[in-house]
Design an enzyme around this catalytic site. Structure first.
Site, PDB file in Angstrom:
ATOM      1  N   ASP A  67      33.408  35.153  46.223  1.00 42.74           N
ATOM      2  CA  ASP A  67      32.630  34.220  45.413  1.00 42.74           C
ATOM      3  C   ASP A  67      32.001  33.133  46.283  1.00 42.74           C
ATOM      4  OD1 ASP A  67      34.992  32.915  46.052  1.00 42.74           O
ATOM      5  OD2 ASP A  67      35.631  32.561  43.999  1.00 42.74           O
ATOM      6  N   HIS A 137      42.181  32.227  36.869  1.00 45.25           N
ATOM      7  CA  HIS A 137      40.917  32.870  37.261  1.00 45.25           C
ATOM      8  C   HIS A 137      41.075  33.693  38.530  1.00 45.25           C
ATOM      9  CE1 HIS A 137      39.453  29.116  39.723  1.00 45.25           C
ATOM     10  NE2 HIS A 137      40.074  29.954  40.519  1.00 45.25           N
ATOM     11  N   GLU A 142      36.217  33.196  35.199  1.00 41.98           N
ATOM     12  CA  GLU A 142      37.000  32.183  34.495  1.00 41.98           C
ATOM     13  C   GLU A 142      37.480  32.741  33.145  1.00 41.98           C
ATOM     14  OE1 GLU A 142      37.660  29.414  35.947  1.00 41.98           O
ATOM     15  OE2 GLU A 142      35.940  28.597  37.039  1.00 41.98           O
TER      16      GLU A 142
END
Ligand code: GLP
Length: 234
Positions: A67, A137, A142
Site C-alpha cells: 500500500d 485492517h 479498512e
C-alpha cells in the site's frame, strides 16, 4: 493457519526470516508483497543481517508494495521511503525488480489498473508479508460493509490517518492506494505479523475466527497457507 506466540521481538523476527528464506530457496525470483508499519520491522532487520552475509541470495527477488499513502506533502513517512530503508537498500533490490506505486500521478484510477496489470503479468504474489492494523485492517483494506478485490483507492480510517509512520505530517492523508483482498488471498503463502499496542479488540475479533468484512484480517482464515506470528506482552 499456523499460529505461534513470541515473547521477544527478535525471536519473532528470526522465525519469520527463516520462513521467508525457506520460500526464497524454493523460488529465488520470489514476488514479495511487503507491508510497512512497525509489525514487520523485526523480520526486515533479520533479512538485512542475512543480506550482509550473503547478498546473492536476494539477486532475483522482486518486490511489490502492499500500500501507499496518497497526498503526502513530501516523501517522509511514505511506504516507498520505508521500503527503500528496510528492504531495497539492505537487500540491494534494483529498480527493475521493484514494482512500485506512483501515488502522485494525475489519474490514480489508471495507476490502479497499471498495478492490476503488473500483478497479472508478474503474479501471483509468492509471499505476502502482512501486519494487522489496530482496527483489523490489512494494507489499506479498512473495515467496511464490502471489501475490494483488487488495487484501489481507499478512504483511510481515522486510525490509519494517525499511524505512527506519518506522525510528523501535519496535513494527514485521507486516502491511500492498496492491493485488494483477492490480490492478497491469491498469494501462495502469507506471513501475518501481529504486534503493537492497541490491538486487543482486533485480536479478539480475529481469533474468534468469524470471517467478517468488519475485520479484513479475518479473511485470512480462508487461506490454506498462513503463518501467524504474534508478539505477546506477558
Ligand atoms: C499501515 C501501513 C500498512 C501496515 C499497517 C499496520 O496501514 N500502510 O502497510 O500493515 O499500517 O501497521 P503496524 O504494523 O504499525 O500496526
Amino acid at each position: 493457519m499456523r499460529i505461534v506466540e513470541y515473547a521477544k521481538e527478535e525471536e519473532l523476527g528470526v522465525e519469520a526470516a527463516s520462513l521467508f528464506m525457506e520460500e526464497l530457496h524454493k523460488h529465488p525470483d520470489l514476488l514479495l508483497c511487503a507491508a510497512t508499519g512497525s509489525s514487520p520491522i523485526p523480520l526486515y532487520n533479520q533479512l538485512a543481517k542475512i543480506a550482509i552475509r550473503n547478498n546473492s541470495l536476494f539477486h532475483d527477488l522482486r518486490l511489490i508494495p502492499l500500500d501507499e499513502w496518497i497526498g503526502l506533502p513530501d516523501h517522509e513517512g511514505s511506504c516507498d521511503e520505508y521500503l527503500r530503508q528496510y528492504l531495497l537498500e539492505p537487500l540491494k533490490i534494483d529498480k527493475e525488480r521493484y514494482l512500485n506505486f506512483n501515488p502522485a500521478g494525475i489519474d490514480l484510477n489508471q495507476e490502479c489498473l497499471r498495478i492490476h496489470q503488473l500483478l497479472k503479468e508478474q503474479g501471483p504474489i509468492d509471499l505476502c508479508i502482512l501486519g494487522m492494523g489496530k482496527n483489523g485492517h490489512l494494507g489499506f483494506n479498512e473495515p467496511a460493509d464490502e471489501l475490494q478485490s483488487h488495487c484501489h483507492i481507499a478512504s483511510l480510517s481515522t486510525g490509519s490517518q494517525q499511524h505512527g509512520m506519518i506522525k510528523k505530517t501535519i496535513q494527514k492523508p485521507t486516502r491511500g492506494l492498496t492491493l485488494g483482498m483477492q490480490d492478497i488471498l491469491s498469494s501462495r503463502r502469507i506471513i501475518l505479523l501481529i504486534s503493537g499496542d492497541g490491538k486487543e479488540e482486533a485480536k479478539h475479533q480475529f481469533f474468534s475466527r468469524t470471517i467478517s468484512s468488519k475485520c479484513p484480517a479475518s479473511m485470512l482464515w480462508q487461506h490454506n497457507n498462513v503463518d501467524c506470528l504474534i508478539l505477546v506482552n506477558h
